[in-house]
Design an enzyme around this catalytic site. Sequence first.
Site, mmCIF file in Angstrom:
data_model
loop_
_atom_site.group_PDB
_atom_site.id
_atom_site.type_symbol
_atom_site.label_atom_id
_atom_site.label_comp_id
_atom_site.label_asym_id
_atom_site.label_seq_id
_atom_site.Cartn_x
_atom_site.Cartn_y
_atom_site.Cartn_z
ATOM 1 N N ASP A 97 0.823 -1.222 0.000
ATOM 2 C CA ASP A 97 0.000 0.000 0.000
ATOM 3 C C ASP A 97 0.858 1.274 0.000
ATOM 4 O O ASP A 97 0.655 2.169 0.841
ATOM 5 C CB ASP A 97 -0.915 0.031 1.233
ATOM 6 C CG ASP A 97 -1.668 -1.266 1.458
ATOM 7 O OD1 ASP A 97 -2.087 -1.885 0.474
ATOM 8 O OD2 ASP A 97 -1.848 -1.652 2.638
ATOM 9 N N GLU A 143 -11.488 -0.018 -2.937
ATOM 10 C CA GLU A 143 -10.635 0.560 -1.883
ATOM 11 C C GLU A 143 -9.473 1.282 -2.555
ATOM 12 O O GLU A 143 -9.411 1.381 -3.777
ATOM 13 C CB GLU A 143 -10.110 -0.546 -0.951
ATOM 14 C CG GLU A 143 -9.253 -1.591 -1.651
ATOM 15 C CD GLU A 143 -8.909 -2.787 -0.754
ATOM 16 O OE1 GLU A 143 -9.368 -2.873 0.394
ATOM 17 O OE2 GLU A 143 -8.158 -3.663 -1.243
#
Length: 333
Positions: free
Chosen positions: A27, A233
């Site tokens: 991420d 997301e």
Amino acid sequence: MSEEVDYDDLKSRAVSQPLVTHIYTADPSAHVFDGKIYIYPSHDIDAGIPFNDNGDHFGMRDYHVLSMDNVTGETTDHGVALDIDDVPWAERQMWAPDATHKAGKYYFYFPAKTKEGIFKIGVAVGDHPAGPFIPQPEAIKGSYSIDPAVFEDNGSYYLYFGGIWGGQLQKYRNNQYDDRHDLVNDHEQALSPMMARLQDDLLEFDEEPREVLILDEKGNPLLAGDNDRRFFEAAWVHKYNGIYYFSYSTGDTHFICYATGDNPYGPFTYRGRLLNPVIGWTSHHSICEVDGKWYLFYHDSILSKGVTHLRSVKVVEINYLDDGRIETIEPYV
Ligand code: FUB
């Protein structure tokens, strides 16, 4: 019969290699601060929690900050910048973070679950881009779900957030939690990512969070059943040539897609795929300009030989086309 995956072959065909191999990282939110690239990743660990659809196996407990002088140089791990034991309101699952800079201070935004099992978003402040960061005693008021991404535009700072399934966004309507809420039907408008402008001190929302609409080519909101294009997301916003780009992961279909608009609030119109599926279930990225070139920071699970929750951050250059679209990246050639 399942075919054995040849990870050595995939590694040799990958368009980029892990930036660090001594820890697992995912991420990546990348920014240039003081002429250096700083990467704010999740710090993946094996917490020994079995795989489930809530993502409980992503049991991360701290954050490290990485830095590079340039995209081809060495990557430095600056060690622990924030630990869950130092965050009074958080109990587990420190997921995808981001950071920004204002007036000599660095602001680190991160999601975590409270002891009641509800995701909230916190902010921690430091004097250096690599931390350490001191957390505020409470989560940001009115915050929820996961994957905060902060974007600065003309002196205003905006926080984008949200993720469905394990990210709990489906439990909210009009910013209110209700456990009876769930995913919507396929023919209904897809659940939207959320955003709010931050206060001047960057510690709280300055307005009620609002939905970020993603429209199709006819101007209609994407539908929940449009799994190849709808938001799941990993929101990220950047600006290129005066155009605002909202990019995100489609989750269960594993694409990073993007949509464009003319202001930070949207709406944004779907434009295409930025990254085809990587090895591993999740895909999560950021986009950052370094010395006049633009780069996609992303992750995959090749180093762990496909373990979903043990990922490695990577970087590859992106190319804009004349009409503002971005060439789709094939992660293995
Ligand atoms: O790293 C945990 C979660 O996986 C992130 O918050 C999501 O975006 C996905 O990458």
